[in-house]
Design a protein around this motif. Sequence first.
Motif, PDB file in Angstrom:
ATOM      1  N   LYS A 131      -4.382   6.323  -0.775  1.00 16.30           N
ATOM      2  CA  LYS A 131      -3.488   5.170  -0.805  1.00 16.30           C
ATOM      3  C   LYS A 131      -3.805   4.325  -2.036  1.00 16.30           C
ATOM      4  O   LYS A 131      -4.974   4.136  -2.378  1.00 16.30           O
ATOM      5  CB  LYS A 131      -3.682   4.345   0.464  1.00 16.30           C
ATOM      6  CG  LYS A 131      -3.468   5.192   1.725  1.00 16.30           C
ATOM      7  CD  LYS A 131      -2.959   4.375   2.832  1.00 16.30           C
ATOM      8  CE  LYS A 131      -2.394   5.145   4.003  1.00 16.30           C
ATOM      9  NZ  LYS A 131      -2.952   6.423   4.350  1.00 16.30           N
ATOM     10  N   THR A 151       0.860  -1.180   0.000  1.00 17.50           N
ATOM     11  CA  THR A 151       0.000   0.000   0.000  1.00 17.50           C
ATOM     12  C   THR A 151       0.899   1.233   0.000  1.00 17.50           C
ATOM     13  O   THR A 151       1.806   1.344   0.825  1.00 17.50           O
ATOM     14  CB  THR A 151      -0.888  -0.007   1.255  1.00 17.50           C
ATOM     15  OG1 THR A 151      -1.603  -1.235   1.262  1.00 17.50           O
ATOM     16  CG2 THR A 151      -1.857   1.157   1.259  1.00 17.50           C
ATOM     17  N   ASN A 174       1.396   5.567  -0.151  1.00 20.77           N
ATOM     18  CA  ASN A 174       0.741   6.836   0.181  1.00 20.77           C
ATOM     19  C   ASN A 174       0.903   7.810  -0.966  1.00 20.77           C
ATOM     20  O   ASN A 174       1.985   7.968  -1.505  1.00 20.77           O
ATOM     21  CB  ASN A 174       1.413   7.465   1.398  1.00 20.77           C
ATOM     22  CG  ASN A 174       1.271   6.580   2.618  1.00 20.77           C
ATOM     23  OD1 ASN A 174       0.396   5.728   2.676  1.00 20.77           O
ATOM     24  ND2 ASN A 174       2.157   6.778   3.581  1.00 20.77           N
TER      25      ASN A 174
HETATM   26  C1  LIG Z   1       1.824   5.914   4.711  1.00 19.51           C
HETATM   27  O1  LIG Z   1       1.331   6.734   5.675  1.00 19.51           O
HETATM   28  C2  LIG Z   1       1.083   6.106   6.914  1.00 19.51           C
HETATM   29  C3  LIG Z   1       0.455   7.127   7.797  1.00 19.51           C
HETATM   30  O2  LIG Z   1      -0.579   7.740   7.151  1.00 19.51           O
HETATM   31  C4  LIG Z   1       2.355   5.580   7.485  1.00 19.51           C
HETATM   32  O3  LIG Z   1       2.105   4.909   8.688  1.00 19.51           O
HETATM   33  C5  LIG Z   1       2.984   4.640   6.479  1.00 19.51           C
HETATM   34  O4  LIG Z   1       4.228   4.189   6.932  1.00 19.51           O
HETATM   35  C6  LIG Z   1       3.138   5.314   5.148  1.00 19.51           C
HETATM   36  N1  LIG Z   1       3.568   4.344   4.211  1.00 19.51           N
HETATM   37  C7  LIG Z   1       4.491   4.567   3.307  1.00 19.51           C
HETATM   38  C8  LIG Z   1       4.800   3.430   2.384  1.00 19.51           C
HETATM   39  O5  LIG Z   1       5.031   5.665   3.165  1.00 19.51           O
END
Ligand SMILES: *[C@@H]1O[C@H](CO)[C@@H](O)[C@H](O)[C@H]1NC(C)=O
Length: 533
Positions: free
Chosen positions: A190, A182, A184
């Motif tokens: 996402k 997944t 961000n």
């Molecule tokens: C995406 O964001 C979440 C918090 O919203 C965070 O915990 C996570 O590590 C992030 N993932 C990546 C792949 O950056």
Amino acid sequence: METGWMCNRRQRQVLVFFLLLNMSGVGAELGPYSVVEETEKGFFVANLGKDLGLGLTEMSTRGARIIFQGHKEYLQLKVQTGDLLINEKPDREELCGSIEPCVLHFQVLMENPLEIFQAELTVKDINDHSPVFTEREMIVKIPENSPLGIALPLSNALDLDVGSNNVQNYKISHNLHFQVLTHNLSDGRKYPELVLDKELDREEEPEITLTLTALDGGSPPRQGTAQVLIEVLDVNDNAPEFEQRLYKVHIPENSLVGSLVVNVSARDLDSGVNGKISYSFFQPSEDISKTLEVNLMTGEIRLKKQVDFETVQSYEVDIKATDGGGLSGKCTLLLQVVDVNDNPPKVTMSAFTSPIPENSPEIVVAVFSVSDPDSGDNGKTISSIQDDLPFLLRPSVKNFYTLVTKRALDREERAEYNIIIIVTDLGKPRLKTEHNITVKVSDVNDNAPAFTQTSYTLFVRENNSPALHIGSVSATDRDAGANAQVTYSLLPPQDPQLPLASLVSINADNGQLFALRALDYEALRVLEFGVGA
Ligand SMILES: *[C@@H]1O[C@H](CO)[C@@H](O)[C@H](O)[C@H]1NC(C)=O
Ligand SMILES: *[C@@H]1O[C@H](CO)[C@@H](O)[C@H](O)[C@H]1NC(C)=O
Ligand SMILES: *[C@@H]1O[C@H](CO)[C@@H](O)[C@H](O)[C@H]1NC(C)=O
């Protein structure tokens, strides 16, 4: 013009409103109040009277009311009690969409004396929407030899809810090859990404269907799914493979041109052109090229010309199968020519004597050899001659025979023999060769002439004329030629006084007798003499 007027009027209203605010020294704030969305009508939010520090009846005497600008009347004020109640069920998604927090502004207005309070109602999100994929079915194409770790972005799911109630996570159904990560986006959304974990093999699994699930952060989370169809694209990673490494074939040498020798077949696990096979000989000798041909498409190998066991007993050639991508595989064809009894035996005379002299014991008349190029029983031979002849076939070294006389021959008995040398092989069918020779017997002077009579009596009248033909004698000889040529002569008389030579003469060639002078009966009545042949 009308638009301008409308615009002006709105400006004016705003202006009046601000004037009012300024007049009454507004600045006091109420709340903030909050309510979760979808709260039913009549739900108690707050007691305004208490919050404003007003007495129980003051709200109604001062003519308190609430003003929602541009909104539905989500709240209602019970002036008797000062209770602020939900008037209309708020839907956060309708009110604010993706904007968070979702704040509704309203005013509490007292008319008497005029007083306005600013108030805020925050509508909190509840997880009342599930993630939804706009693409319910995704097709992903990936070459089968893709490196591990390769990432394929997939479409994301949408969720009308906000914050943690929006999509938080993606999952993929259990499989051996892929996991889903997944990611961000900068705006907080996402999206899922498929990552290759284990090598793909199209020949093993050409298609993989997975279920992608989007989960939101609600409690319990809501989810939405989509199908992901992964098409594994072929890469020419398989070479053609023959069903047999070695094809051993026997064909009779009398097989017709065009007959099928063997049908070779190769397989290629790849698809499309990568799996399309064409057949050819691999570095064929000139002899092979002349003798065999291979069908490019089917792998059928046929005779291009007739084979001959006596010339070539076996052929060996490699066959190549090439796929459309250029990979190839090989096999070997071993072709054994089977002998067929197609050659009759052959007789070769080395020496032959004719005529042969009579009376000689055991003469070698002929020396000959017998050959048959066929193999096995097809090439084994038996030789014979007629058995009623005074000749004998005698096997000699290797395939040689001598034809000899059994005994001394007598030319006078038989001067010529027709001998048929018959040679047959032991094949199926038996093939036979006849060789005729004529043997002549030459003469030896082994027969003396013989007179037709042992004595001849001739009568002559006296006073005959001289040189009178008085008769003939005759002898024959069974020999031939000069040996049979008879000459006659008078034998010397028994009485040496007799002047025989002056009385008779004989023709040496034909035995005719002549009286040489006139004979006198009174002087000589009988004259006896011998004749030799
Ligand atoms: C995406 O964001 C979440 C918090 O919203 C965070 O915990 C996570 O590590 C992030 N993932 C990546 C792949 O950056
Ligand atoms: C040889 O094999 C090919 C397929 O492998 C087939 O198409 C063809 O008909 C076969 N030929 C004969 C004569 O059996
Ligand atoms: C050999 O002689 C036989 C009989 O004399 C005859 O039938 C046959 O045709 C002859 N063969 C050859 C090859 O001349």
